[in-house]
Structure formats: C-alpha cells, structure tokens
Design a protein around this motif. Structure first.
Motif, PDB file in Angstrom:
ATOM      1  N   LEU A  63       0.841  -1.207   0.000  1.00  0.00           N
ATOM      2  CA  LEU A  63       0.000   0.000   0.000  1.00  0.00           C
ATOM      3  C   LEU A  63       0.868   1.246   0.000  1.00  0.00           C
ATOM      4  N   SER A  64       0.482   2.211  -0.841  1.00  0.00           N
ATOM      5  CA  SER A  64       1.183   3.493  -0.813  1.00  0.00           C
ATOM      6  C   SER A  64       0.247   4.514  -1.436  1.00  0.00           C
ATOM      7  N   THR A  65       0.554   5.768  -1.305  1.00  0.00           N
ATOM      8  CA  THR A  65      -0.330   6.782  -1.883  1.00  0.00           C
ATOM      9  C   THR A  65      -0.319   6.686  -3.408  1.00  0.00           C
ATOM     10  N   LYS A  66       0.779   6.161  -3.938  1.00  0.00           N
ATOM     11  CA  LYS A  66       0.893   6.018  -5.386  1.00  0.00           C
ATOM     12  C   LYS A  66      -0.262   5.200  -5.967  1.00  0.00           C
ATOM     13  N   LEU A  67      -0.704   4.195  -5.179  1.00  0.00           N
ATOM     14  CA  LEU A  67      -1.791   3.329  -5.640  1.00  0.00           C
ATOM     15  C   LEU A  67      -3.030   4.129  -5.998  1.00  0.00           C
ATOM     16  N   PHE A  68      -3.274   5.167  -5.192  1.00  0.00           N
ATOM     17  CA  PHE A  68      -4.533   5.891  -5.339  1.00  0.00           C
ATOM     18  C   PHE A  68      -4.412   7.114  -6.232  1.00  0.00           C
ATOM     19  N   THR A  69      -3.190   7.433  -6.653  1.00  0.00           N
ATOM     20  CA  THR A  69      -3.026   8.647  -7.447  1.00  0.00           C
ATOM     21  C   THR A  69      -2.575   8.367  -8.873  1.00  0.00           C
ATOM     22  N   GLN A  70      -2.018   7.168  -9.137  1.00  0.00           N
ATOM     23  CA  GLN A  70      -1.491   6.906 -10.476  1.00  0.00           C
ATOM     24  C   GLN A  70      -2.215   5.747 -11.133  1.00  0.00           C
ATOM     25  N   PRO A  71      -2.430   5.823 -12.420  1.00  0.00           N
ATOM     26  CA  PRO A  71      -2.972   4.653 -13.118  1.00  0.00           C
ATOM     27  C   PRO A  71      -1.886   3.605 -13.348  1.00  0.00           C
ATOM     28  N   THR A  72      -2.307   2.420 -13.766  1.00  0.00           N
ATOM     29  CA  THR A  72      -1.356   1.341 -14.026  1.00  0.00           C
ATOM     30  C   THR A  72      -0.533   1.658 -15.266  1.00  0.00           C
ATOM     31  N   GLN A  73       0.782   1.359 -15.178  1.00  0.00           N
ATOM     32  CA  GLN A  73       1.605   1.455 -16.383  1.00  0.00           C
ATOM     33  C   GLN A  73       2.189   0.089 -16.642  1.00  0.00           C
ATOM     34  N   GLY A  74       1.681  -0.608 -17.632  1.00  0.00           N
ATOM     35  CA  GLY A  74       2.129  -1.986 -17.848  1.00  0.00           C
ATOM     36  C   GLY A  74       1.788  -2.815 -16.628  1.00  0.00           C
ATOM     37  N   VAL A  75       2.858  -3.301 -15.934  1.00  0.00           N
ATOM     38  CA  VAL A  75       2.600  -4.078 -14.727  1.00  0.00           C
ATOM     39  C   VAL A  75       3.109  -3.353 -13.491  1.00  0.00           C
ATOM     40  N   SER A  76       3.290  -2.034 -13.578  1.00  0.00           N
ATOM     41  CA  SER A  76       3.655  -1.297 -12.367  1.00  0.00           C
ATOM     42  C   SER A  76       2.818  -0.032 -12.310  1.00  0.00           C
ATOM     43  N   GLY A  77       3.236   0.904 -11.470  1.00  0.00           N
ATOM     44  CA  GLY A  77       2.440   2.114 -11.320  1.00  0.00           C
ATOM     45  C   GLY A  77       1.441   1.946 -10.198  1.00  0.00           C
ATOM     46  N   GLY A  78       0.293   2.625 -10.332  1.00  0.00           N
ATOM     47  CA  GLY A  78      -0.704   2.571  -9.267  1.00  0.00           C
ATOM     48  C   GLY A  78      -1.936   1.808  -9.699  1.00  0.00           C
ATOM     49  N   LEU A  79      -3.033   2.042  -8.981  1.00  0.00           N
ATOM     50  CA  LEU A  79      -4.270   1.327  -9.281  1.00  0.00           C
ATOM     51  C   LEU A  79      -5.435   2.292  -9.502  1.00  0.00           C
ATOM     52  N   LEU A  80      -5.123   3.569  -9.714  1.00  0.00           N
ATOM     53  CA  LEU A  80      -6.189   4.566  -9.797  1.00  0.00           C
ATOM     54  C   LEU A  80      -7.256   4.157 -10.806  1.00  0.00           C
ATOM     55  N   ASN A  81      -6.818   3.730 -12.004  1.00  0.00           N
ATOM     56  CA  ASN A  81      -7.787   3.354 -13.041  1.00  0.00           C
ATOM     57  C   ASN A  81      -8.647   2.188 -12.609  1.00  0.00           C
ATOM     58  N   ALA A  82      -8.014   1.196 -11.919  1.00  0.00           N
ATOM     59  CA  ALA A  82      -8.762   0.011 -11.512  1.00  0.00           C
ATOM     60  C   ALA A  82      -9.760   0.340 -10.404  1.00  0.00           C
ATOM     61  N   ILE A  83      -9.323   1.150  -9.446  1.00  0.00           N
ATOM     62  CA  ILE A  83     -10.232   1.525  -8.354  1.00  0.00           C
ATOM     63  C   ILE A  83     -11.419   2.282  -8.925  1.00  0.00           C
ATOM     64  N   GLU A  84     -11.114   3.228  -9.810  1.00  0.00           N
ATOM     65  CA  GLU A  84     -12.180   4.021 -10.425  1.00  0.00           C
ATOM     66  C   GLU A  84     -13.142   3.120 -11.203  1.00  0.00           C
ATOM     67  N   GLY A  85     -12.562   2.183 -11.975  1.00  0.00           N
ATOM     68  CA  GLY A  85     -13.401   1.302 -12.775  1.00  0.00           C
ATOM     69  C   GLY A  85     -14.301   0.439 -11.913  1.00  0.00           C
TER      70      GLY A  85
END
Lengths: 298, 334
Positions: free
Chosen positions: A63-85
């Motif tokens: 868990l990190s703030t990055k999860l909630f602020t960034q969308p996924t890039q390939g297989v890294s990044g955050g989860l913003l797009n997934a949470i929103e979806g």
C-alpha cells in the motif's frame, strides 16, 4: 454434573455393570463426535483467517499513496484506473439492478398468491444459479458484439446487474413479507391505493432490510471477475467518460492477471488489489449483517 | 358554484388516481416479466451465438476429446457449409470430466465438514454468541472468488505440493490415481480443495437453519430418554435435516460446477483427461476464460461460437441443478 452422577449411583438405582460400561462408552463416543465436529469448524475458521492473513501480509506492504493517485503502467504504477473502474461498475450495476430488483420484489410479495408470482420467484431463485461466466458470454454476444458497444463500462454494468437483480428481488420480497399484515390492512382501510400502500407505508417501514439487499449486491458485483473479462476488457487509462466503446480497468482483473507476471511490481499490485477488494467486500457484508441484527432486535 | 368546483376537483383527482392505479399495476406487471424474459433471453442468445458450431459439431463433441482451434495462419476451409480454420475440432469430453471431477471432489470435502461445523455451531456454541461464531464460517461466502484463487495460488499450491501431496501419494498410493507423480500442485485436487472452501458457507448456513427448525419437543424427548447431546444431534436432529442437506448439496454442486476464477487460477488448464488426482485439469467455466484470447484471433468466429456452446451447456446444467435444489429446499420450508 459429575458429582450428581456419582451421588445417584451411590445412593440408589441398581444399574447393572454392563449398562454402566455402555453408558461410559456412549459418553466417550459423544465426546469424540463433538471433537470431530469442533475440528471441522476450527479448520474452516482457520482457512478464513489464513486467507485474510495472507492477503493482508502481501497487501499491506504494497500500500502506498501512489496506488490511489497513479494509473497502471504496464505491470507497475498505481491502481487509480482500476479503483475508479470498480467503483463505476459497482455503482452502475446497483443503479440499474436496484430499481428493477425492488420492483420485482414488490411484485412477488404483494401478488404472492398469484400463480405467476410463484413462477417468477422460482425463476429468480434459479437465475441465481446461472454461472456468472455464462452471463459474461451473454453480455458479449448481445452488447459487446450484437449492439457493437465493444468492451465497455455499460456492457459490464448491465451484465453485473443481470447477476445481482435476483438477490435484490429476493431480499426485498422477504423484507416486505416480514411486515405485519395489519400494516397493509390498516393502510387499505384508510382508502389508500395499492401504490401508496407500497411506497408510503410498506417500503418506508422496511428500508433497512431493502438496503441490506442493495449492500450485498454491491459486495457481490465488486468481487466479480468472470463476466467482466468478456464485457469490460482492461484499460491502463482512467475512465474518459464514455459509457460504450471504451474498455475499463477494474481491481479483480489485476489480481487474476498480474499474479502470473514474473515481476515483483506486478505481484505487489495484485496483492494490493486483493486487499482493497477483500476489505471492501467484507466491510460491506459485515455492516449489512449488523444492520440486519439491529433491525431484528428493534 | 363551489359545489361545481368541488365536483371538478373530485373528478380530476379521481381521474388522476385511477391513472396512478393503472400505471402502478402496469408497472408491476412489467416487473413481473423481467426475470422470465432474462431467462429466455439467456437461452435465445446463447443458442444464437453458438448456432454455427451447434450445426458443425452435432452432439459428438460431448464425447470426443480433441480441442483444437486449427491453424491460425491457414486459409479457412469450408467443412459442412461452415468456414473453419484447417484442422479445427471442438471436442470437450476432458472439460466435462474435469468439471464433474473437481465439483464432486469439492462436495466430498465440503458436505461432511460443512454439516459437522453446522452441528457444532448450532448445538455447542451458546445462543448469545452463536451468530457471531457462525459468521466466521459464513463470511467465507463474502470473499471474492478471485481472492480464493490468489490464496490457492500463493498458499495452497506451494504448501500442498511440498508437504501434503507427497505424503498422500505414499500413503494412498495403492489406490489407482492417488500415486506419484504429484506434479507442481496445479490440478484436480487443489481445485477441489479451493472449491470446497467456497461451497462450505452455503452448506453450513442452510444446515444451521434446518437444525433450528427441528421441533424442540423431539429434542427434549431425546434427552428425557437419557441420550447424550451428541446422540440427540446425530440421531434425532440430523435425520430431520436430510432433505435440506441433499438440497444444499445440489445447490453447492451448482455453485462448484460454474465457478470460474478460483478454479482457473489453480487448475493448471490442461487439455486432456488427468492421469491422477494431482494432475492439471480444466473445467468448462475456467476454459471459457482461458481460451478467450486465442478464440478472439479466429477470423471465422467459430472458436468464440464453440466457447459459447460450452457456455450453453453450463447454462442448462446450472439451471437444472439449481431448479432441483430449490424444489427440494422449498419442500423443506413448507
């Protein structure tokens, strides 16, 4: 208990030795029986705890703030797009299935003597048993291909609402049936029409229970994956506002597909997604159970 | 004049009221049709979507064992009036085997354990905390299936393939199908275990309900005869819940047959009938997802249609199984 047994055997009844031995054997068998039953309960409890523990152990470090602020890039990044979806799909499906399910529930409870109402109730019970992947195929044939919507939010939300409508209908029906008959009779005696009886008297007196149905439907559609693979697809970008023609990311997809990728970052995202989804689903289920208990006591 | 006003107002409100009444009853009637239409729609569209393959395959695909989407790069050929990729055939016997085997295995674990856990909760746990304790098992139902899959993938597979399956293979090896090799942990046995955990909460919850519906008079009569609590539970309460147990077993079977994600993640996705109980398998539901990507590459559309046909079988099986279960459980309630 034990002292009473010995007292009675000392003072009176002549119990043949054979019978006493048999009684002891029966007590031992019973204790053994309960031991096995208790063990199976403990095994199940431990399995749940282990599921929660391993999800938490893998998820919390990720868990990190990055999860909630960034969308996924390939297989890294955050989860913003997934949470929103996931939020869009869940709310969308409840918005569609809520009114329909409550309407079906009103029909099956208020017309419960009609033969057709029994048929509908049976169908709703049977629809619950349709595997969710079949609903996904149905959505794929009708909406994704048939109507040409491609993988999209609307196709997913409608597919999910087909899945949860029977649940909402059932809880609404049970909530309405549980209301005392005198409530209906007094409302009709005042000359109220069927509609006002339902909307002004019956539904307001069982809002809580209807709400638990909606909450459970939310928890269900939140945790669903299989029908979405065929209707929503996957996207690395946040939602652009299109209901059709635009695939969407969602959390359960991340769990399924990223855990198979050979990268640390992908595994972290999968566990974080699992933690979020499990926490949400359990919180919703628990709170609906609590609401239900509270209502029962009142 | 005022009387005339009152009359018009009355008439108007009566008209409005009668309109509302008709509107409400029409609305209710509409709602009554939604679920039947959905059910019929499911059938119609799945049959429509799989129509070319239904014609191409006939019924033989159910008993043949050769799933092959054909050569991706070949020119589509016409077989029996249908454009297919060269070499394509869609036999699914191994899927039917995998689905039935994993579900039966799951029920073999879940039914005894679930019933015994329900007995324990209903008869041993004090009434005040019973609901809370029961929630521990019944919350398993709230865990999303893909999370079960993840847990199976990261916990069950490594632990069982290292510690449990080798021991099992040594001890039970004399039974055909239980011996070595134990493989990597993906397979029938693991799928059965994960499925069992997913089915158990339904069983426990329903059996607990059935136990609480048993008449207290019978129970007290048992105690009055000097039976122990276990004997009362085993010989008086349990026989009265048989019908519920059968009903809920069938319900669980329906759930296990159609379960997708959890099985997909632990079953190993094999394309043949497994050699032993530890070998990789595939189930119909899991197969529909695992083959999607390759099926979408098929320019003739026959691959997607054949997956739809598998979906159609799943739909029919699911409906039949669930209808049977509901009928049994309904009889119990009434």
């Amino acid at each position: 208990m034990m002292s009473m047994d010995s007292a009675s055997s000392n003072t009176g009844f002549a119990v043949p030795d054979g019978l006493r031995g048999r009684y002891r054997r029966r007590r031992v068998y019973s204790a053994l029986g309960w031991l096995i039953c208790g063990t199976s309960f403990v095994v199940l409890g431990l399995a749940l705890l282990d599921i929660l523990f391993s999800i938490a152990a893998g998820g919390f470090p990720a868990l990190s703030t990055k999860l909630f602020t960034q969308p996924t890039q390939g297989v890294s990044g955050g989860l913003l797009n997934a949470i929103e979806g996931t939020l869009i799909l869940t709310l969308g499906s409840v918005l569609i299935s809520g009114p329909i399910g409550i309407g079906v529930g009103i029909y099956t409870s208020e017309k419960r003597d009609h033969f057709f109402a029994r048929v509908v109730r049976f169908m709703s019970d049977v629809l619950v048993g349709v595997p969710s992947i079949v609903l996904g195929l149905f959505g794929y044939i009708t909406m994704v291909v048939g109507l040409g919507w491609h993988f999209s939010a609307l196709a997913g939300a409608i597919t999910l609402s087909v899945m949860v409508t029977p649940y909402i209908a059932r809880t609404t029906e049970l909530a309405l049936i549980a209301l005392p008959g005198s409530l209906r009779e007094s409302a009709y005696a005042l000359g109220a029409s069927e509609a006002s009886v339902v909307f002004r008297v019956l539904l307001p007196s069982c809002t809580g229970r209807v709400l638990t149905g909606l909450l459970l439907a939310m928890a269900l559609s939140m945790g669903e994956t299989a029908p979405l693979i065929y209707t929503v697809g996957w996207s690395n970008y946040t939602w652009d506002g299109h209901l059709t023609h635009e695939p969407l990311g969602y959390l359960t997809y991340v769990i399924w597909s990223f855990i198979n990728e050979p990268f640390q970052s992908a595994h972290e995202l999968a566990f974080a997604a699992a933690l979020l989804i499990t926490a949400f689903a359990l919180a919703i289920t628990l709170s609906s159970r609590l609401i239900f208990r509270y209502l029962d006591k009142r | 004049m005022s009387a005339a006003v009152i009359r018009t107002v009355n008439q108007r409100s009566r008209a409005a009221r009668s309109f509302k009444r008709t509107a409400f009853s029409v609305l209710l009637r509409g709602f009554s049709l939604i679920l039947p239409i959905t059910l019929v729609g499911l059938f119609v569209f799945l049959i429509w979507g799989s129509w070319p393959v239904l014609q191409f395959n006939g019924l033989g695909f159910l008993v043949s064992n050769d799933w092959n989407l054909g050569s991706q790069y070949g020119t589509p050929t016409t077989v029996g009036g249908h454009m297919v990729l060269p070499g394509a055939s869609y036999g699914v016997l191994f899927l039917i085997f995998g689905t039935v085997a994993s579900s039966v295995l799951a029920l073999l674990f879940a039914v005894p354990v679930g019933v015994m856990a329900a007995m324990f909760v209903a008869e041993i746990i004090p009434e005040g905390i019973r609901d809370m304790v029961a929630a521990i098992v019944e919350l398993l139902a709230a865990v999303p299936s893909v999370v079960f899959g993840l847990w199976g993938y990261v916990v069950v597979i490594p632990v069982f393939s290292h510690y449990v399956y080798p021991v099992m293979a040594n001890v039970l090896g004399f039974i055909p199908g239980f011996g070595q090799p134990v493989g990597a942990g993906y397979g029938l046995m693991t799928a059965g275990i994960v499925l069992a955990l997913m089915v158990v909460p339904i069983i426990t919850a329903n059996v607990r309900e059935a136990i609480s519906a048993v008449s207290r008079g019978d129970v007290e009569a048992g105690f009055a005869l000097g039976a122990t609590r276990f004997e009362v539970t085993r010989k008086i309460i349990l026989p009265q819940t048989h019908r519920a147990i059968i009903g809920v077993t069938i319900l669980g079977l329906g759930r296990a047959l159609g379960e997708t994600m959890a099985v997909l993640m632990v079953c190993g996705n094999a394309l043949n009938i497994p050699g032993n109980i530890y070998s990789p398998v595939s189930t119909m539901a899991a197969f529909i997802v695992s083959q999607l990507d390759s099926a979408l590459q098929d320019p003739t559309g026959m691959a997607v249609a054949s997956l739809t046909e598998i979906g159609l079988i799943l739909l029919i099986v699911g409906l039949v199984v669930n209808a049977a279960a509901r009928l049994l459980l309904w009889q119990v309630r009434e």
